[in-house]
Write an enzyme that holds these catalytic residues in place. Structure first.
Site, mmCIF file in Angstrom:
data_model
loop_
_atom_site.group_PDB
_atom_site.id
_atom_site.type_symbol
_atom_site.label_atom_id
_atom_site.label_comp_id
_atom_site.label_asym_id
_atom_site.label_seq_id
_atom_site.Cartn_x
_atom_site.Cartn_y
_atom_site.Cartn_z
ATOM 1 C CD GLU A 50 -3.305 -0.750 1.886
ATOM 2 O OE1 GLU A 50 -3.428 0.362 2.415
ATOM 3 O OE2 GLU A 50 -4.128 -1.679 2.047
ATOM 4 C CG HIS A 323 -1.764 -3.790 8.425
ATOM 5 N ND1 HIS A 323 -1.864 -5.132 8.103
ATOM 6 C CD2 HIS A 323 -2.878 -3.220 7.918
ATOM 7 C CE1 HIS A 323 -2.972 -5.347 7.424
ATOM 8 N NE2 HIS A 323 -3.608 -4.193 7.309
#
Length: 545
Positions: A50, A323
């Site tokens: 990402e 995350h």
């Protein structure tokens, strides 16, 4: 070339770098780069997900260029795959491979198809020998938008993606290279997707090597509830379960009210380590092989693994991503010395060791048997893992000891190429169910095009007969034009996407059936394949198959 490393430190992190969507993106990405540059131990290989803009990639590269001088930003599809690999050693070769089953363009608000999800591959050389190569596979598989339930229509995509990356890692291991599979796999441990990777590629899940009793999902997941374990605390989930996603210590999982407590000049907000964690789970993984043991004269083993990058932004107080990172250290253990065990062998294995040593008579056989015993214990521990079909080991140039050890490995590792029969059957049923859905979509969207075309023609004919009522003609032309536009889009989708996806499903089904046939032959021990059952997908395009 630097001195050969005895340890390799790796890190994988989903950076949550969605342009226009991810909050405080630039500030967080910059801090991620700074933290990587001062990390201890210094990472040798970093896999990022990402990271969708080159601006963000270079923001990290500028800060890590002294410890990770080599890097590659991977381009894919219309919006980019968001994958990048950084390395201490030269990247000799790289490839971006898109998954054949890769989301749907109709779900444009989800974006998986538009970013072209796939595998970023890098071949990294860390030494002069032909086998001093690390093959890195960085991925971010399709998200489980429908909760990963049995009726999740994207489950087939993730299964196919696990199958594809397992093939890539298996091929790299068969070339005798050290294999690293890293990324956000959007799966929980021991799930069907996880089993495909660990069964069809000679790699281990680094976390489960050192934490074999760790959780198999969040506390609310049926598989974890069936273990009848207490609901973990936030600290336990991080330290023991490797839950780098969705836990209460990540500020991006807080409520809007809680997040308002963060910001410049505001006091630090901490989360007590004994906070109950219902949702924390493991989606990010490091898979690793051992390299070619006979050629290298030893094996890469899992030394340490942990959840990292948990620090907050120093000014904003927020987590650096939605995350946390997963960090692992691989250590090289030479077969010339007694291997260091991560934990002792089981009593059964120890008893087998005594028995086998008692049966050895000659000096050479003693060397061979002791090596095999150590290898078996290491395989039991999960620290060694060697490709079962490596072709680069030349018998004429190898010692008797290594030759016997290699043959023993081949026998030990045969099971890594097959799943239980029930898993193959379930996978084929899933493919069949999803194919029926896509066939219906193909039919309905194709029908929509022809209906829209008929309505447009009928409207044009109607305009011819309505005379001076121009406003009626205008409405007919407007409505029919809009309808034809939508119908044309659906027609193109049917022709260009759903046809292609059905073909990809045919390939996937053939591979699964073929693998099941090989597994059955291995079980029988005759080495012969049974006839492969014809595919169940309707032969939509037999004219060119």
């Amino acid at each position: 070339m630097d001195e050969l490393p005895t340890e390799i430190s790796v890190l994988t992190l989903n950076c949550w770098g969605l342009k226009y969507i991810s909050k405080l993106r630039r500030e967080r990405i910059s801090e991620i780069g700074r933290q990587l540059s001062i990390a201890s131990p210094q990472p040798h290989i970093v896999a990022l997900q990402e990271l969708f803009t080159q601006e963000d990639y270079w923001a990290i590269r500028r800060q890590t260029r002294f410890i990770l001088p080599y890097g590659k930003f991977y381009h894919s599809a219309a919006l980019g795959g968001g994958l990048a690999i950084l390395s201490r050693w030269p990247i000799q070769e790289s490839t971006m491979l898109r998954y054949p089953l890769n989301g749907r363009p109709t779900a444009f608000w989800r974006g998986d198809w538009y970013v072209g999800k796939g595998v970023a591959c890098a071949r990294i050389r860390y030494g002069p020998d032909p086998k001093h190569v690390i093959e890195v596979f960085n991925t971010h598989t399709h998200a489980p938008y429908e909760g990963g339930q049995p009726d999740d229509s994207y489950l087939c995509h993730r299964m196919a993606q696990s199958w594809e990356i397992a093939k890539l890692m298996r091929g790299a291991a068969e070339r005798g290279h050290l294999v690293l599979g890293m990324g956000d796999f959007n799966m929980i441990p021991l799930s069907p997707e996880h089993r495909i990777i660990t069964a069809h590629a000679p790699v281990v899940d680094a976390w489960r090597v050192l934490h074999p009793d760790s959780s198999v999902g969040p506390a609310t997941h049926p598989a974890e509830q069936a273990r009848h374990r207490p609901i973990p605390t936030a600290e336990f989930n991080i330290v023991e379960n490797g839950a780098a996603s969705d836990g209460p210590t990540n500020t991006w999982r807080w409520s809007s009210k809680q997040q308002k407590l963060l910001g410049i000049g505001k006091p630090e907000v901490t989360v007590p380590p004994d906070t109950i964690d219902h949702r924390g789970k493991r989606l990010d993984y490091v898979f690793a092989s051992s390299g070619e043991i006979p050629t290298l004269g030893g094996s890469w083993t899992v030394r340490r693994v942990s959840v990292g990058m948990m620090m907050r932004h120093p000014q904003l107080g927020c987590s650096l991503s939605d995350h946390f990172a997963v960090e692992a250290v691989l250590a090289f253990e030479s077969t010339a010395a007694e291997p260091t065990k991560i934990w002792p062998p089981t009593p059964k294995a120890a008893a087998a060791t005594v028995t086998e040593k008692r049966d050895i008579t000659s000096e050479n056989d003693t060397i061979i048997a002791e090596d095999n015993i150590n290898l078996r214990d290491s395989l039991h521990n999960g620290t060694y893992l060697q490709s079962p079909t490596s072709s680069s080991f030349h018998e004429d140039s190898a010692s008797k000891k290594n030759r016997a050890s290699f043959d023993h490995q081949q026998q030990q590792q045969k099971h890594y190429y097959k799943l239980p029969e029930s898993d193959y059957t379930a996978l084929l049923d899933l493919i069949h169910t999803y194919a029926l859905r896509e066939q219906r979509q193909l039919k309905y969207r194709g029908l929509h095009f022809f209906v829209a075309l008929f309505v447009t023609i009928a409207s044009l004919v109607g305009v011819w007969f309505i005379g001076d009522r121009t406003y009626v003609g205008f409405i007919l032309i407007l409505v029919s034009s809009l309808g034809l536009t939508a119908g044309t889009v659906d027609g193109l989708m049917a022709l260009l996407f759903f046809k292609a996806e059905l073909r990809a499903l045919k390939e996937f089904e053939w591979e699964v059936r073929n693998a099941r046939a090989f597994a059955g032959a291995a079980v029988r021990g005759d080495g012969m394949l049974a006839d492969v059952v014809p595919v169940r997908l309707e032969d939509e395009d037999s004219d060119d198959d």
